[in-house]
Scaffold this active site. Structure first.
Site, PDB file in Angstrom:
ATOM      1  N   ALA A  32       0.876  -1.183   0.000  1.00 13.71           N
ATOM      2  CA  ALA A  32       0.000   0.000   0.000  1.00 13.71           C
ATOM      3  C   ALA A  32       0.914   1.234   0.000  1.00 13.71           C
ATOM      4  CB  ALA A  32      -0.963   0.005   1.184  1.00 13.71           C
ATOM      5  N   HIS A  37       7.229   5.615   1.593  1.00 14.36           N
ATOM      6  CA  HIS A  37       7.951   4.437   1.096  1.00 14.36           C
ATOM      7  C   HIS A  37       8.831   4.821  -0.097  1.00 14.36           C
ATOM      8  CE1 HIS A  37       4.187   2.230   2.624  1.00 14.36           C
ATOM      9  NE2 HIS A  37       5.163   1.696   3.339  1.00 14.36           N
ATOM     10  N   SER A 185       1.165   7.120   6.256  1.00 15.13           N
ATOM     11  CA  SER A 185       1.088   5.742   6.728  1.00 15.13           C
ATOM     12  C   SER A 185       0.034   5.013   5.915  1.00 15.13           C
ATOM     13  CB  SER A 185       0.689   5.719   8.212  1.00 15.13           C
ATOM     14  OG  SER A 185       0.259   4.423   8.575  1.00 15.13           O
ATOM     15  N   SER A 186       0.274   3.743   5.637  1.00 16.00           N
ATOM     16  CA  SER A 186      -0.742   2.959   4.916  1.00 16.00           C
ATOM     17  C   SER A 186      -2.032   2.928   5.720  1.00 16.00           C
ATOM     18  CB  SER A 186      -0.237   1.531   4.690  1.00 16.00           C
ATOM     19  OG  SER A 186       1.006   1.563   4.029  1.00 16.00           O
TER      20      SER A 186
HETATM   21  P1  AMP Z   1       5.564  -0.341   6.299  1.00 14.59           P
HETATM   22  O1  AMP Z   1       5.096  -0.683   4.920  1.00 14.59           O
HETATM   23  O2  AMP Z   1       4.596   0.521   7.052  1.00 14.59           O
HETATM   24  O3  AMP Z   1       6.044  -1.537   7.067  1.00 14.59           O
HETATM   25  O4  AMP Z   1       6.849   0.586   6.120  1.00 14.59           O
HETATM   26  C1  AMP Z   1       7.952   0.163   5.357  1.00 14.59           C
HETATM   27  C2  AMP Z   1       9.082   1.139   5.556  1.00 14.59           C
HETATM   28  O5  AMP Z   1       8.675   2.437   5.148  1.00 14.59           O
HETATM   29  C3  AMP Z   1       9.515   1.256   7.024  1.00 14.59           C
HETATM   30  O6  AMP Z   1      10.916   1.381   7.095  1.00 14.59           O
HETATM   31  C4  AMP Z   1       8.825   2.521   7.462  1.00 14.59           C
HETATM   32  O7  AMP Z   1       9.461   3.166   8.533  1.00 14.59           O
HETATM   33  C5  AMP Z   1       8.916   3.349   6.194  1.00 14.59           C
HETATM   34  N1  AMP Z   1       7.894   4.397   6.225  1.00 14.59           N
HETATM   35  C6  AMP Z   1       6.561   4.239   6.428  1.00 14.59           C
HETATM   36  N2  AMP Z   1       5.938   5.434   6.461  1.00 14.59           N
HETATM   37  C7  AMP Z   1       6.909   6.374   6.286  1.00 14.59           C
HETATM   38  C8  AMP Z   1       6.907   7.809   6.240  1.00 14.59           C
HETATM   39  N3  AMP Z   1       5.797   8.520   6.392  1.00 14.59           N
HETATM   40  N4  AMP Z   1       8.100   8.432   6.047  1.00 14.59           N
HETATM   41  C9  AMP Z   1       9.244   7.712   5.903  1.00 14.59           C
HETATM   42  N5  AMP Z   1       9.307   6.368   5.947  1.00 14.59           N
HETATM   43  C10 AMP Z   1       8.162   5.708   6.136  1.00 14.59           C
END
Ligand code: AMP
Length: 284
Positions: A32, A37, A185-186
């Site tokens: 997502a 990301h 955030s997703s």
């Molecule tokens: P996730 O898909 O939520 O597990 O996130 C995957 C990676 O993307 C992780 O290293 C998160 O910390 C990073 N990430 C998620 N949201 C953000 C954001 N708003 N800014 C920077 N990195 C992010």
């Protein structure tokens, strides 16, 4: 972009590249995909010869009553974004490929994983540490990129890499935010329009807390003020935590140290807006 679902095929591809002296950059996600990301992906692309991204909604980091089934999934859309961004290899495993019958090993980081979010999500960081250890081994990456949005997560991974002598550089990347300050955030997709309008309160409160700390107020006072500010919104159903922490140990800070950690402090919070859990932090 190759899309590979089988761990050992990714491992063989990336090992061969490493043996030729190429650097491999990796970004691990649960999909997502949003601009946060994609910022990690841009960094990985810029700094490495070959870039791998993974999309895997890791079941072991969700608690029994959490949102594993509801977690947004958009495999086609994600693949398109990654292709456009110039990713070389997308690793998109099935649950069965990642957790084969008979698997027994887990990775845990003790106290570091039981503070802040760990206090409310007891098995979460063990799930994260285990899956990221596997992903680091599978991708054989030179550098892995993590967002500071999940500050405790990146600390946990840094600790695992240090403790287990893993030959990889962990790169921290800044938080990407919506124009009103809400950290991308997703899970923001769960918010109703009213909840979405209220959600920036978390970032606003952390910023105000940081200003109080910089003005010389004690961490305990700042914590109390942040709780009070967050509870003023009727849409904040719960404040799980909001406080001032040591950015290394993640312990509660009572005083801002003048030596040892350069006087740095992490203001971090987790709240429920309706039934959506939001986290955010500000490092000073
Ligand atoms: P996730 O898909 O939520 O597990 O996130 C995957 C990676 O993307 C992780 O290293 C998160 O910390 C990073 N990430 C998620 N949201 C953000 C954001 N708003 N800014 C920077 N990195 C992010």
């Amino acid at each position: 972009m190759d899309v590979i679902r089988v761990p050992h095929v990714v491992q063989n591809t990336c090992s061969a590249l490493r043996q030729k002296g190429k650097s491999v950059g990796a970004v691990f996600t649960m999909g997502a995909l949003h601009a946060g990301h994609m910022s990690l992906i841009e960094n990985a692309r810029r700094e490495n010869d070959f870039t791998v991204a993974s999309v895997f909604v890791n079941p072991t980091q969700f608690g029994p009553n959490e949102d594993l089934d509801a977690y947004p999934r958009d495999y086609e859309g994600d693949a398109q974004k990654l292709r456009t961004a110039g990713i070389d290899l997308l690793f998109q495993p099935t649950d069965e490929a990642m957790y084969r019958p008979g698997a027994l090993t887990t990775v845990s980081v003790g106290e570091l994983g039981s503070r802040l979010c760990g206090a409310f999500r007891p098995a979460h960081f063990q799930g994260v540490a285990t899956v990221v250890t596997k992903l680091l081994n599978i991708t054989q990456c030179t550098r892995a990129y993590f967002g500071q949005k999940d500050f405790q997560q990146v600390r946990v991974i840094e600790q695992v890499v240090r403790d287990l002598n893993m030959p990889v550089e962990i790169v921290r990347c800044p938080i990407f935010r919506e124009p009103d300050g809400l950290a991308m955030s997703s899970r923001n997709a769960y918010l109703t329009p009213e909840e979405r309008a209220a959600a920036p309160i978390l970032h606003k409160t952390l910023i105000e807390g940081a200003a109080m700390l910089k003005a010389g107020r004690k961490p305990m006072e700042v914590e109390q003020a942040m709780h009070k500010a967050l509870k003023q919104s009727p849409l904040v159903a719960e404040v799980q935590y909001a406080g001032v922490f040591d950015p290394e140990s993640m312990e509660v800070l009572r005083e801002i140290p003048t030596t040892g950690n350069n006087g740095s402090a992490l203001l971090a919070g987790a709240i429920m807006i309706g039934s959506t859990r939001l986290i955010d932090n500000v490092l000073i």
